[in-house]
Design a protein around this motif. Structure first.
Motif, PDB file in Angstrom:
ATOM      1  N   PRO A  38       0.796  -1.226   0.000  1.00 38.06           N
ATOM      2  CA  PRO A  38       0.000   0.000   0.000  1.00 38.06           C
ATOM      3  C   PRO A  38       0.830   1.278   0.000  1.00 38.06           C
ATOM      4  CG  PRO A  38      -0.327  -1.257   2.026  1.00 38.06           C
ATOM      5  CD  PRO A  38       0.462  -2.113   1.111  1.00 38.06           C
ATOM      6  N   GLU A  39       1.978   1.268   0.672  1.00 37.40           N
ATOM      7  CA  GLU A  39       2.717   2.531   0.699  1.00 37.40           C
ATOM      8  C   GLU A  39       3.386   2.828  -0.636  1.00 37.40           C
ATOM      9  OE1 GLU A  39       4.529   1.063   4.161  1.00 37.40           O
ATOM     10  OE2 GLU A  39       6.544   1.218   3.345  1.00 37.40           O
ATOM     11  N   GLU A  40       3.780   1.776  -1.369  1.00 38.69           N
ATOM     12  CA  GLU A  40       4.365   2.000  -2.694  1.00 38.69           C
ATOM     13  C   GLU A  40       3.292   2.507  -3.668  1.00 38.69           C
ATOM     14  OE1 GLU A  40       4.944  -0.764  -0.981  1.00 38.69           O
ATOM     15  OE2 GLU A  40       7.112  -0.767  -0.644  1.00 38.69           O
ATOM     16  N   ILE A  41       2.103   1.912  -3.582  1.00 36.77           N
ATOM     17  CA  ILE A  41       1.002   2.348  -4.453  1.00 36.77           C
ATOM     18  C   ILE A  41       0.673   3.814  -4.144  1.00 36.77           C
ATOM     19  CG2 ILE A  41      -1.452   1.973  -5.062  1.00 36.77           C
ATOM     20  CD1 ILE A  41       0.360  -0.333  -6.008  1.00 36.77           C
ATOM     21  N   TYR A  42       0.634   4.133  -2.859  1.00 38.33           N
ATOM     22  CA  TYR A  42       0.364   5.512  -2.445  1.00 38.33           C
ATOM     23  C   TYR A  42       1.436   6.450  -2.998  1.00 38.33           C
ATOM     24  CZ  TYR A  42      -0.096   9.595   0.568  1.00 38.33           C
ATOM     25  OH  TYR A  42      -0.231  10.885   1.034  1.00 38.33           O
ATOM     26  N   GLN A  43       2.696   6.021  -2.911  1.00 32.59           N
ATOM     27  CA  GLN A  43       3.813   6.852  -3.371  1.00 32.59           C
ATOM     28  C   GLN A  43       3.737   7.099  -4.881  1.00 32.59           C
ATOM     29  OE1 GLN A  43       5.943   8.182  -1.043  1.00 32.59           O
ATOM     30  NE2 GLN A  43       6.535   9.504  -2.748  1.00 32.59           N
ATOM     31  N   ILE A  44       3.414   6.056  -5.637  1.00 28.81           N
ATOM     32  CA  ILE A  44       3.291   6.218  -7.099  1.00 28.81           C
ATOM     33  C   ILE A  44       2.209   7.252  -7.408  1.00 28.81           C
ATOM     34  CG2 ILE A  44       2.546   5.074  -9.251  1.00 28.81           C
ATOM     35  CD1 ILE A  44       3.828   2.489  -8.156  1.00 28.81           C
ATOM     36  N   MET A  45       1.081   7.097  -6.744  1.00 31.06           N
ATOM     37  CA  MET A  45      -0.035   8.027  -7.000  1.00 31.06           C
ATOM     38  C   MET A  45       0.367   9.440  -6.578  1.00 31.06           C
ATOM     39  SD  MET A  45      -3.659   6.413  -6.661  1.00 31.06           S
ATOM     40  CE  MET A  45      -4.108   4.715  -6.680  1.00 31.06           C
ATOM     41  N   HIS A  46       1.016   9.552  -5.433  1.00 31.32           N
ATOM     42  CA  HIS A  46       1.440  10.845  -4.899  1.00 31.32           C
ATOM     43  C   HIS A  46       2.390  11.535  -5.883  1.00 31.32           C
ATOM     44  CE1 HIS A  46       4.264  13.316  -2.473  1.00 31.32           C
ATOM     45  NE2 HIS A  46       3.166  13.695  -1.870  1.00 31.32           N
ATOM     46  N   ASP A  47       3.377  10.806  -6.372  1.00 29.58           N
ATOM     47  CA  ASP A  47       4.356  11.390  -7.296  1.00 29.58           C
ATOM     48  C   ASP A  47       3.708  11.737  -8.639  1.00 29.58           C
ATOM     49  OD1 ASP A  47       6.101  11.012  -5.278  1.00 29.58           O
ATOM     50  OD2 ASP A  47       7.338   9.500  -6.238  1.00 29.58           O
ATOM     51  N   PHE A  48       2.811  10.886  -9.066  1.00 33.09           N
ATOM     52  CA  PHE A  48       2.119  11.129 -10.331  1.00 33.09           C
ATOM     53  C   PHE A  48       1.285  12.413 -10.245  1.00 33.09           C
ATOM     54  CE2 PHE A  48      -1.849  10.540 -12.782  1.00 33.09           C
ATOM     55  CZ  PHE A  48      -1.311  10.504 -14.057  1.00 33.09           C
ATOM     56  N   LEU A  49       0.628  12.591  -9.108  1.00 31.16           N
ATOM     57  CA  LEU A  49      -0.253  13.752  -8.936  1.00 31.16           C
ATOM     58  C   LEU A  49       0.502  15.071  -9.021  1.00 31.16           C
ATOM     59  CD1 LEU A  49      -2.621  12.485  -6.125  1.00 31.16           C
ATOM     60  CD2 LEU A  49      -3.300  13.158  -8.422  1.00 31.16           C
ATOM     61  N   TYR A  50       1.764  15.055  -8.633  1.00 29.45           N
ATOM     62  CA  TYR A  50       2.596  16.259  -8.682  1.00 29.45           C
ATOM     63  C   TYR A  50       2.545  16.885 -10.082  1.00 29.45           C
ATOM     64  CZ  TYR A  50       6.986  18.931  -8.882  1.00 29.45           C
ATOM     65  OH  TYR A  50       7.927  19.909  -9.063  1.00 29.45           O
ATOM     66  N   PHE A  51       2.435  16.050 -11.082  1.00 28.90           N
ATOM     67  CA  PHE A  51       2.472  16.520 -12.470  1.00 28.90           C
ATOM     68  C   PHE A  51       1.082  16.880 -13.009  1.00 28.90           C
ATOM     69  CE2 PHE A  51       6.135  13.807 -11.743  1.00 28.90           C
ATOM     70  CZ  PHE A  51       7.169  14.559 -12.283  1.00 28.90           C
ATOM     71  N   GLN A  52       0.057  16.710 -12.187  1.00 22.99           N
ATOM     72  CA  GLN A  52      -1.314  16.920 -12.690  1.00 22.99           C
ATOM     73  C   GLN A  52      -1.940  18.233 -12.233  1.00 22.99           C
ATOM     74  OE1 GLN A  52      -2.028  14.762 -14.949  1.00 22.99           O
ATOM     75  NE2 GLN A  52      -0.193  13.632 -14.349  1.00 22.99           N
ATOM     76  N   ASN A  53      -1.142  19.072 -11.598  1.00 27.09           N
ATOM     77  CA  ASN A  53      -1.700  20.328 -11.099  1.00 27.09           C
ATOM     78  C   ASN A  53      -1.861  21.354 -12.236  1.00 27.09           C
ATOM     79  OD1 ASN A  53      -2.288  22.551  -9.229  1.00 27.09           O
ATOM     80  ND2 ASN A  53      -0.211  23.218  -9.729  1.00 27.09           N
ATOM     81  N   HIS A  54      -3.032  21.967 -12.291  1.00 25.85           N
ATOM     82  CA  HIS A  54      -3.270  23.011 -13.300  1.00 25.85           C
ATOM     83  C   HIS A  54      -3.566  24.355 -12.631  1.00 25.85           C
ATOM     84  CE1 HIS A  54      -3.554  20.431 -16.964  1.00 25.85           C
ATOM     85  NE2 HIS A  54      -3.763  19.509 -16.055  1.00 25.85           N
ATOM     86  N   ASP A  55      -3.237  24.457 -11.375  1.00 31.45           N
ATOM     87  CA  ASP A  55      -3.545  25.683 -10.639  1.00 31.45           C
ATOM     88  C   ASP A  55      -2.251  26.417 -10.289  1.00 31.45           C
ATOM     89  OD1 ASP A  55      -4.274  27.626  -8.878  1.00 31.45           O
ATOM     90  OD2 ASP A  55      -5.442  26.327  -7.549  1.00 31.45           O
ATOM     91  N   PRO A  56      -2.008  27.575 -10.929  1.00 31.63           N
ATOM     92  CA  PRO A  56      -0.742  28.290 -10.680  1.00 31.63           C
ATOM     93  C   PRO A  56      -0.550  28.699  -9.219  1.00 31.63           C
ATOM     94  CG  PRO A  56      -2.053  29.410 -12.373  1.00 31.63           C
ATOM     95  CD  PRO A  56      -2.872  28.278 -11.883  1.00 31.63           C
ATOM     96  N   SER A  57      -1.669  28.900  -8.510  1.00 26.84           N
ATOM     97  CA  SER A  57      -1.525  29.336  -7.112  1.00 26.84           C
ATOM     98  C   SER A  57      -1.009  28.207  -6.217  1.00 26.84           C
ATOM     99  CB  SER A  57      -2.862  29.860  -6.583  1.00 26.84           C
ATOM    100  OG  SER A  57      -3.778  28.808  -6.486  1.00 26.84           O
ATOM    101  N   LYS A  58      -1.045  26.985  -6.724  1.00 28.19           N
ATOM    102  CA  LYS A  58      -0.604  25.852  -5.887  1.00 28.19           C
ATOM    103  C   LYS A  58       0.855  25.464  -6.125  1.00 28.19           C
ATOM    104  CE  LYS A  58      -4.915  23.569  -4.850  1.00 28.19           C
ATOM    105  NZ  LYS A  58      -5.895  22.746  -5.502  1.00 28.19           N
TER     106      LYS A  58
END
Lengths: 608, 222
Positions: A559-579
């Motif tokens: 579970p922690e590896e799956i969480y980490q993959i999702m967490h790292d992937f999400l870093y690239f999905q932000n479309h909000d400049p304020s974040k």
């Protein structure tokens, strides 16, 4: 003193996961709206393991402490399983006198809530609701109470299968798919991934707390939201003309909204309260549906008010998609019917508000008038007004203007904004000459222009250009891979729209520059910075999610590896400049695994 | 030629180098182009970059990822910029993508013709004869996932460059060993340190080192 200190520390350690114990089936809805649910005993499942756990969400809910490492341990896993790895003892079990070891039976009962669903034959919500879910309970943290429910916990009598075939099903019955009470692991991963991308980008949504894996790809998927009530929870008693039930539901909902601090200005006067409720919902739904359109989010809205929560949050990701282009002719094929299209979502959302107007009138007068009587209700005009305002506002943000600039343009130069929007929508809505095609789960008539690309590139280029782009240059930037040569023909009207787009875009930039006394080039540079985040080249689509989920499922890790993959992937999905500043830039591992997922996003960036 | 080599680090660590970079510009209203090593997080990197250079009163900037399709319209403007800044990331990936679209020769010509070319970490290595320094030390190197065999690069200088240098025995041994195999100096710069090449004049910012024929020499900062 020493021993006292020791015992305090020990006690603290022992109790660190105590808050999970609140999720024991108890929920205030049981007491306040007894008509709104069916109660089930439940038993602990022996098999199953934690596949995914959303550590960040668990911290938000206060289930684990803020400083808890994002690592699984035996005690935590045990607590998750104890809490969520349950299956209901349903009508089938009781009729067939199926015995379960007494020590596996949970102390409390769990509720499956009733709500309206259009696929049920009665159309009154008497047989429909949580067909394969139960509510685990609620937790309160930092003043916000969250509802937690689990999907895949067994077949309830509220599933469409039970209603249509007039019988109770055994949990896991292979003869019936949607009705066997099971959920699948890929549904959980897909919902988790999609909902976290939405959440990151300010779209209201349910979120996945945990996925508990069972054999044959089955799973229990645990969801969380500050209020899991859907419009369809209200529409069931409304359709049944059940005033008492409806009133209790209303009071329950308002109470939670106020307790959570979401409706601090709710009036004390009962009649004024109803008006407040209606106005609030018109605002929520008009804003939501404008956002869905502008973010190309396909969420099947219909008259039953299912698939959406009362605050406009997405719930049930089964048919939810995000498109790369404005594929406004896509329809999901649900075997018995085609879904609405993304453009029709507004009509459906407006109809929901009309139904709420009927509901409020019923609550006020104790008499239910026909829905048609509310066709011209003042709240629908309000809905239209908010929708139009939000569409303009969303587009200005998409261009890359900041809050103050957006406010200035909306307040003082609305006509220019509207003119720009008309040219933008024109290109956004142009479809391929190829016509309607079958796609994996429905039908589509492809859009051909990628408006994200022009919004990203245009301000960069205009920092240097004195004149405008030529018609050909403009089309070259916006054309997508769906466009054929025939699609790109420059007729006089299209040329006129290229001109209008550029004229109004630059007009708005000049207005802003004059207002804040900066040069046009300076404003264009600022827009370039924001727009490169908002309109980044890659954008996750429903197609990409499907492929990514398969890749994640192929990873045989904990579970922690799956969480980490999702967490790292999400870093690239932000479309909000304020974040951008909040992103943990140095903590991200751009591993080969994550890169593979990003490549998938890129490959499907124009898809459905 | 005017070239700036950054050893690595974030915007705040590189304040001195950035000042030196801006000092090389002659125009009063300069344009900087940021070329990220990879487009996946280009928006985030550009955001930090642009916010930082705004402090230097730069009001025209271009974000130009090379691993996604781009138009000639923007490329023309890029090649007219006062500064082209090659970002950090995986050196092999970056080199491959630059080669794939024929930009190595274009950027080389840009530098020879008087444009200011700068690079951070991977971007700096790319300005040298080859990118072999990205493949060691084994405990801290870029993975050549692109399976790039031809490691030759822009060849704008007659030295090699090693970014993110840490003054430790482990690094020292590896760099000494490598310097024995080559016939030119190998400059090693920690984060926040770098090299300014202004026509014939070379100067160093921060505590940098030169490895040559198995020897390590501390370079005098400007």
């Amino acid at each position: 003193m020493k021993s006292l200190l020791h015992s305090t520390v020990t006690k603290k350690i022992i109790n660190k996961y105590d808050r999970f114990a609140q999720l024991n089936g108890n929920h205030p809805l049981k007491e306040l709206v007894p008509e709104a649910y069916i109660e089930y005993k439940a038993r602990q499942k022996k098999s199953g393991k934690v596949y995914y756990f959303n550590f960040a969400l668990a911290k938000q809910l206060g289930l684990i402490s803020d400083d808890h490492p994002e690592k699984m341990n035996d005690e935590l896993e045990q607590k998750i399983l104890e809490t969520f790895n349950i299956v209901i003892i349903n009508e089938y079990d009781n009729i067939h006198h199926i015995k379960h070891p007494p020590d596996t039976i949970k102390e409390n009962t769990y509720m499956a809530t009733r709500y309206l669903q259009l696929q049920h034959p009665g159309k009154q919500g008497k047989t429909s609701g949580d067909g394969r879910s139960v509510w685990n309970g609620q937790v309160t943290h930092h003043g916000v109470t969250w509802d937690i429910s689990s999907c895949g916990t067994g077949a309830t009598r509220l599933s469409p299968a039970s209603a249509k075939m007039n019988k109770f099903f055994k949990t896991g019955d292979p003869s019936i798919s949607y009705g066997c009470g099971c959920s699948e692991k890929d549904e959980g991963v897909s919902t988790s991934l999609f909902s976290e991308v939405m959440y990151l980008n300010g779209i209201r949504t349910e979120r996945v707390l945990a996925i508990i894996e069972h054999k044959n790809g089955l799973a229990i998927n645990v969801r969380a939201h500050p209020n899991l009530i859907r419009p369809s929870h209200f529409f069931a008693p409304l359709k049944q003309n059940n005033y008492e039930y409806l009133k209790k539901m209303y009071d329950y909902y308002v109470k939670r909204q106020r307790e959570n601090g979401f409706w601090p200005d709710y009036p004390k006067d009962e009649m004024a309260g109803y008006e407040y409720f209606l106005t609030k919902l018109a605002n929520v739904f008009a804003t939501m549906v404008a956002q869905f359109e502008d973010e190309y989010i396909f969420c099947w809205l219909d008259w039953d008010g299912d698939n959406i929560l009362m605050d406009g949050s997405i719930v049930d990701y089964g048919s939810v998609r995000q498109f790369g282009l404005f594929h406004h002719e896509y329809r999901y094929d649900d075997v018995e019917r085609y879904s609405t299209s993304i453009s029709e979502q507004k009509i459906k959302a407006k109809y929901l508000i009309q139904t709420f107007a009927q509901m409020v009138d019923f609550l006020k007068n104790h008499i239910k008038r026909p829905i048609k009587s509310f066709e011209h209700h003042r709240v629908l005009k309000e809905f239209e007004k908010i929708f139009e305002f939000q569409k303009d506002k969303n587009l200005l943000f998409k261009i890359g203007f900041n809050n103050a600039q957006v406010a200035h343009l909306l307040n003082k130069h609305r006509k220019t904004v509207k003119d720009f929007r008309s040219s933008f929508s024109y290109f956004e809505r142009i479809k391929s000459t190829k016509g309607i095609k079958k796609v994996a789960d429905g039908i589509n008539w492809s859009a051909i222009f990628c408006m994200r690309d022009i919004l990203r590139e245009y301000p960069q280029i205009m920092q240097f250009r004195e004149g405008r782009l030529t018609h050909e240059e403009f089309i070259k930037i916006i054309k997508s891979s769906y466009a054929t040569r025939k699609d790109l023909v420059l007729n006089p009207y299209r040329k006129q729209m290229v001109g209008l787009f550029q004229e109004k875009y630059m007009n708005m930039v000049e207005i802003v520059a004059a207002e804040i006394k900066k040069s046009v080039k300076n404003i264009l540079c600022e827009i370039t910075m924001r727009s490169s985040v908002i309109n980044k080249y890659d954008r996750i689509t429903g197609d990409a999610v499907t492929i990514i989920v398969d890749k994640i499922l192929a990873v045989k890790q904990g579970p922690e590896e799956i969480y980490q993959i999702m967490h790292d992937f999400l870093y690239f999905q932000n479309h909000d400049p304020s974040k951008i500043k909040q992103l943990e830039r140095h903590k991200i591992k751009n591993t080969k695994g994550v890169k593979n997922l990003l490549e998938i996003v890129r490959s499907y960036r124009e898809g459905i | 030629m005017r070239l700036v080599f950054y050893g690595g680090g974030d915007e705040e660590e590189n304040i001195s180098l950035n000042h030196a970079l801006i000092k090389l510009v002659k125009s009063s209203n300069p344009v900087i182009t940021f070329i990220p090593a990879c487009s996946y997080d280009a928006d985030i990197e550009f955001s930090y970059f642009a916010r930082h250079f705004k402090k230097f009163n730069i009001s025209r900037m271009i974000n130009f990822p090379v691993d996604i399709p781009y138009t000639d319209i923007l490329l023309k403007e890029v090649l007219k910029s006062d500064i082209i800044y090659l970002g950090g990331g995986n050196t092999f990936y970056f080199l491959k993508k630059l080669k794939d679209v024929g930009l190595i020769s274009k950027f080389k010509k840009y530098a020879i013709d008087g444009g200011i070319l700068s690079g951070l970490s991977a971007g700096a290595i790319i300005m040298t004869p080859n990118v072999k320094t990205a493949s060691f030390p084994s405990f801290d190197c870029d993975l050549n996932e692109e399976k790039l065999k031809n490691l030759s690069s822009m060849n704008l200088v007659d030295f090699e460059f090693f970014p993110h240098y840490k003054n430790s025995i482990r690094y020292e041994d590896e760099l000494k060993k490598y310097s024995n195999k080559i016939n030119r100096p190998l400059y090693a710069c920690p984060d926040g340190c770098g090299i300014i090449l202004d026509q014939d004049k070379i100067s160093f910012i921060g505590k940098s080192y030169c490895f040559y024929k198995g020897k390590k020499i501390l370079l005098k900062a400007a």
